[in-house]
Design a protein around this motif. Structure first.
Motif, PDB file in Angstrom:
ATOM      1  N   VAL A 175     -53.456  15.386   1.507  1.00 50.49           N
ATOM      2  CA  VAL A 175     -53.323  15.909   2.765  1.00 50.49           C
ATOM      3  C   VAL A 175     -53.562  17.390   2.530  1.00 50.49           C
ATOM      4  N   SER A 176     -54.472  18.166   3.423  1.00 47.25           N
ATOM      5  CA  SER A 176     -54.783  19.417   3.344  1.00 47.25           C
ATOM      6  C   SER A 176     -53.370  20.277   3.486  1.00 47.25           C
ATOM      7  N   THR A 177     -53.332  21.467   2.648  1.00 41.81           N
ATOM      8  CA  THR A 177     -52.221  22.154   2.998  1.00 41.81           C
ATOM      9  C   THR A 177     -52.746  24.004   2.791  1.00 41.81           C
ATOM     10  N   VAL A 178     -51.895  24.845   3.221  1.00 42.42           N
ATOM     11  CA  VAL A 178     -52.177  26.110   3.386  1.00 42.42           C
ATOM     12  C   VAL A 178     -50.742  26.933   2.951  1.00 42.42           C
ATOM     13  N   THR A 179     -50.458  27.211   1.808  1.00 41.32           N
ATOM     14  CA  THR A 179     -49.148  27.771   1.634  1.00 41.32           C
ATOM     15  C   THR A 179     -49.116  29.192   0.967  1.00 41.32           C
ATOM     16  N   SER A 180     -48.117  30.187   1.124  1.00 40.53           N
ATOM     17  CA  SER A 180     -48.211  31.478   0.166  1.00 40.53           C
ATOM     18  C   SER A 180     -47.761  30.941  -1.079  1.00 40.53           C
ATOM     19  N   ASP A 181     -48.137  31.755  -2.194  1.00 42.02           N
ATOM     20  CA  ASP A 181     -47.932  31.705  -3.351  1.00 42.02           C
ATOM     21  C   ASP A 181     -46.158  31.934  -3.587  1.00 42.02           C
ATOM     22  N   ASN A 182     -45.500  31.012  -3.314  1.00 40.91           N
ATOM     23  CA  ASN A 182     -44.353  31.246  -3.447  1.00 40.91           C
ATOM     24  C   ASN A 182     -43.566  31.405  -4.850  1.00 40.91           C
ATOM     25  N   VAL A 183     -43.898  30.819  -5.713  1.00 37.09           N
ATOM     26  CA  VAL A 183     -43.479  30.691  -6.993  1.00 37.09           C
ATOM     27  C   VAL A 183     -43.729  32.214  -7.576  1.00 37.09           C
ATOM     28  N   VAL A 234     -52.117  20.960  13.405  1.00 41.28           N
ATOM     29  CA  VAL A 234     -51.643  21.860  12.215  1.00 41.28           C
ATOM     30  C   VAL A 234     -50.067  21.579  12.255  1.00 41.28           C
ATOM     31  N   LEU A 235     -49.474  21.236  11.007  1.00 44.17           N
ATOM     32  CA  LEU A 235     -47.878  21.020  11.297  1.00 44.17           C
ATOM     33  C   LEU A 235     -47.129  21.507  10.106  1.00 44.17           C
ATOM     34  N   LEU A 236     -46.239  22.276  10.640  1.00 46.98           N
ATOM     35  CA  LEU A 236     -45.152  23.005   9.731  1.00 46.98           C
ATOM     36  C   LEU A 236     -43.946  22.124   9.785  1.00 46.98           C
ATOM     37  N   PRO A 237     -43.742  20.988   8.706  1.00 52.87           N
ATOM     38  CA  PRO A 237     -42.573  20.003   8.932  1.00 52.87           C
ATOM     39  C   PRO A 237     -41.409  20.689   8.831  1.00 52.87           C
ATOM     40  N   ILE A 275     -51.206  20.753   6.746  1.00 51.50           N
ATOM     41  CA  ILE A 275     -49.680  21.201   6.515  1.00 51.50           C
ATOM     42  C   ILE A 275     -49.691  22.559   6.102  1.00 51.50           C
ATOM     43  N   VAL A 276     -48.977  23.307   6.904  1.00 53.77           N
ATOM     44  CA  VAL A 276     -48.633  24.684   6.390  1.00 53.77           C
ATOM     45  C   VAL A 276     -47.288  25.141   6.037  1.00 53.77           C
ATOM     46  N   ASP A 277     -47.205  25.798   5.023  1.00 55.27           N
ATOM     47  CA  ASP A 277     -45.964  26.414   4.503  1.00 55.27           C
ATOM     48  C   ASP A 277     -44.958  25.232   3.652  1.00 55.27           C
ATOM     49  N   ARG A 278     -45.639  24.304   3.598  1.00 59.31           N
ATOM     50  CA  ARG A 278     -44.858  23.204   2.868  1.00 59.31           C
ATOM     51  C   ARG A 278     -45.856  22.466   1.775  1.00 59.31           C
ATOM     52  N   GLN A 337     -56.224  22.044  -0.957  1.00 61.76           N
ATOM     53  CA  GLN A 337     -54.737  22.635  -1.124  1.00 61.76           C
ATOM     54  C   GLN A 337     -55.165  23.906  -1.149  1.00 61.76           C
ATOM     55  N   ASP A 338     -54.616  25.026  -0.420  1.00 60.92           N
ATOM     56  CA  ASP A 338     -55.175  26.435  -0.655  1.00 60.92           C
ATOM     57  C   ASP A 338     -53.741  27.335  -0.514  1.00 60.92           C
ATOM     58  N   THR A 339     -53.820  28.280  -1.452  1.00 60.97           N
ATOM     59  CA  THR A 339     -52.579  29.274  -1.669  1.00 60.97           C
ATOM     60  C   THR A 339     -52.850  30.458  -1.341  1.00 60.97           C
TER      61      THR A 339
END
Length: 372
Positions: free
Chosen positions: A180-188, A145-148, A170-173, A350-352
């Motif tokens: 690649v799989s990602t998990v971020t907040s719904d920043n928009v 798990v990487l937060l770049p 990848i988290v938060d990016r 890709q999860d939000t």
């Protein structure tokens, strides 16, 4: 379950010896040749060769190289490795109570009795980040798990791991163009909700304050703020955007006092601004100090809303109205996606995660003189 890179190299070389591809007395390729063949680090090759030596297959002779001395392991066939929990790496620029600690908590809670987690901090250095990834791979991690540190360029190690189908999340990016799989907040949506909150309080002259950090998170939050302005048919002028908060960027040598100076100058040059959306919590703390220096009271003279905040007692004087990210859910979901890839290589998602506004004491209706 995936194997550590050194274990994969070891098994391949071991099979060549046991299968007769390398006979007693043969010399293995040099370390440099093995590095090129397997596309791994010299440390990985050394560990694989050490395992072969410890099993009695080879000996390593100065100026000669690694020589095969047996086609059977010392003491007979090795026993099958014992069942073990997978080892998952987590590399992050840094973390605190405002952002990061709860995300790590989510990873640890989800992985309890299902995996071991090893944590490392890159401190915002892309070079250190690359080295930490390599070290964790050499240490035998099964997933990462990487937060770049950045979103502008794809770390070479990440591109390599994705190409191999190695379990990585990848988290938060957001890394554009990378499967690649990602998990971020719904920043928009978060940026839009923050600006809408101020518009609903009657503010029409709203500043956007952020750091120059090159990450997708901040770009997305800005897009949300712009969208809210467009919905209210109000233009967000470039003069209303301050992107000079540098002390919050990992590795920066700029002091918070320098940033307060810059923010005070910005607010003083724009006395018509009555609201402020700040994309990061620590930047919002500096905005409060700058407003105090100018004698502008928060929230009566200036309303401030930001992303994230630690428990309210940290800001007892002015509990900040903020966009709350569900950090625990982000961490838990990141581990679940790694676990899913361990079972099925190449699975990409890709999860939000939704966000919400938590009202505090830093926002109030716009002064009557400022309302349109």
């Amino acid at each position: 379950m995936s194997e550590a890179l050194y274990a994969q190299v070891h098994e391949t070389l071991r099979a060549r010896i046991v299968g007769g591809g390398l006979a007693v007395g043969d010399r293995l390729p040099t370390q440099a040749e093995l590095v090129e063949e397997f596309s791994v680090s010299a440390i990985t090759i050394k560990r694989a060769l050490d395992m072969l030596r410890d099993e009695g297959f080879v000996t390593r002779r100065p100026r000669i190289g690694t020589i095969v001395v047996s086609t059977t392991p010392a003491g007979g066939a090795p026993s099958a490795p014992a069942d073990r929990l997978p080892l998952v790496g987590y590399i992050v620029p840094g973390f605190d109570d405002a952002f990061g600690s709860h995300l790590l908590g989510g990873i640890l809670a989800a992985s309890s009795e299902r995996a071991h987690v090893v944590v490392a901090m890159s401190r915002g250095s892309s070079e250190l980040e690359e080295r930490l990834i390599e070290e964790q791979l050499d240490g035998g991690i099964d997933g990462l798990v990487l937060l770049p540190t950045s979103s502008q360029s794809i770390p070479q190690s990440v591109a390599t791991l994705v190409g191999r189908g190695f379990p990585i999340v990848i988290v938060d990016r957001t890394l554009t163009g990378v499967p690649v799989s990602t998990v971020t907040s719904d920043n928009v949506t978060g940026g839009q909700l923050a600006a809408e909150y101020l518009f609903d309080l009657g503010h029409t002259r709203i500043a956007l304050v952020q750091s120059p950090n090159a990450v997708s998170t901040l770009d997305e939050r800005r897009r949300g703020v712009v969208a809210a302005h467009a919905a209210h048919q109000v233009r967000l002028e470039e003069s209303q955007v301050y992107s000079g908060v540098r002390s919050v960027v990992p590795g920066s040598e700029v002091t918070p006092e320098d940033d307060v100076d810059g923010l005070a100058a910005f607010l003083e040059a724009h006395p018509d601004l009555t609201g402020c959306v700040v994309t990061e919590y620590h930047s919002a703390r500096l905005v409060l100090q700058a407003a105090h220096r100018l004698g502008r009271t928060v929230p009566d003279d200036l309303s401030v809303i930001c992303f994230d905040a630690p428990p309210e007692y940290v800001d007892a004087a002015v509990p900040l109205t903020h966009v709350e990210q569900d950090q625990h859910a982000i961490g838990a979901r990141a581990f679940e996606l790694v676990e899913r890839q361990l079972a099925e290589r190449g699975d990409v998602s890709q999860d939000t995660v939704p966000v919400r506004i938590l009202a505090g004491g830093s926002t109030a209706p716009a002064p009557r003189s400022a309302r349109s």
